[in-house]
Design a protein around this motif. Structure first.
Motif, PDB file in Angstrom:
ATOM      1  N   SER A  17       9.505  53.220  33.247  1.00 13.90           N
ATOM      2  CA  SER A  17      10.792  53.893  33.413  1.00 13.90           C
ATOM      3  C   SER A  17      11.508  53.386  34.657  1.00 13.90           C
ATOM      4  N   ARG A  19      15.333  54.477  36.929  1.00  9.68           N
ATOM      5  CA  ARG A  19      16.505  55.329  37.039  1.00  9.68           C
ATOM      6  C   ARG A  19      17.575  54.573  37.809  1.00  9.68           C
ATOM      7  N   TYR A  79      24.186  58.544  36.579  1.00 11.59           N
ATOM      8  CA  TYR A  79      22.799  58.100  36.522  1.00 11.59           C
ATOM      9  C   TYR A  79      22.462  57.625  35.115  1.00 11.59           C
ATOM     10  N   GLN A  81      18.794  57.350  33.272  1.00  9.75           N
ATOM     11  CA  GLN A  81      17.342  57.431  33.237  1.00  9.75           C
ATOM     12  C   GLN A  81      16.875  56.641  32.027  1.00  9.75           C
ATOM     13  N   SER A  83      13.660  55.242  29.886  1.00  5.51           N
ATOM     14  CA  SER A  83      12.233  55.428  29.640  1.00  5.51           C
ATOM     15  C   SER A  83      11.809  54.574  28.458  1.00  5.51           C
TER      16      SER A  83
END
Length: 120
Positions: A17, A19, A79, A81, A83
């Protein structure tokens, strides 16, 4: 003028992951739509995810279920994120924002890009 400063890119193994963050600064009256795009060598820049000032979100098919876009309106920050990253996610990621600046001028702005590399 508006400056978009991105951070959070890097090298990660497949399945990992990251960010990404993008902060807007300058003589900003209001930030409108914000988004993340990606671009590979010799390819057109393509949308990854977008979010309106009201929170309406749109994802590219490749990002659905794995990426989450969000924003902090108080900090003029967006942002991403990411994954379950795959090697195919490797690209330069660019932040995009539409902003009204003082005195009341509308513009569209891009960040400098941040490299995301996913190793297999």
């Amino acid at each position: 003028q508006v400056q978009l400063v991105e951070s959070g890119g890097g090298l990660v193994q497949a399945g990992g992951s990251l960010r990404l963050s993008c902060a807007a600064s300058g003589s900003i009256f209001r930030i409108g739509d914000m988004a993340w795009y990606r671009q590979g060598p010799g390819k057109q820049r393509e949308l990854v995810a977008s979010i309106t000032s009201g929170g309406r979100i749109n994802y590219a098919d490749s990002a659905k279920g794995r990426f989450t876009i969000s924003r902090d309106n108080a900090r003029n920050t967006v942002y991403l994120q990411m994954s379950s990253l795959k090697p195919d996610d490797t690209d330069v990621y660019y932040c995009y924002a539409e902003a009204t600046t003082l005195p009341t001028l509308y513009g569209a702005y891009w960040g400098q890009g941040t490299q995301v590399t996913v190793s297999s």
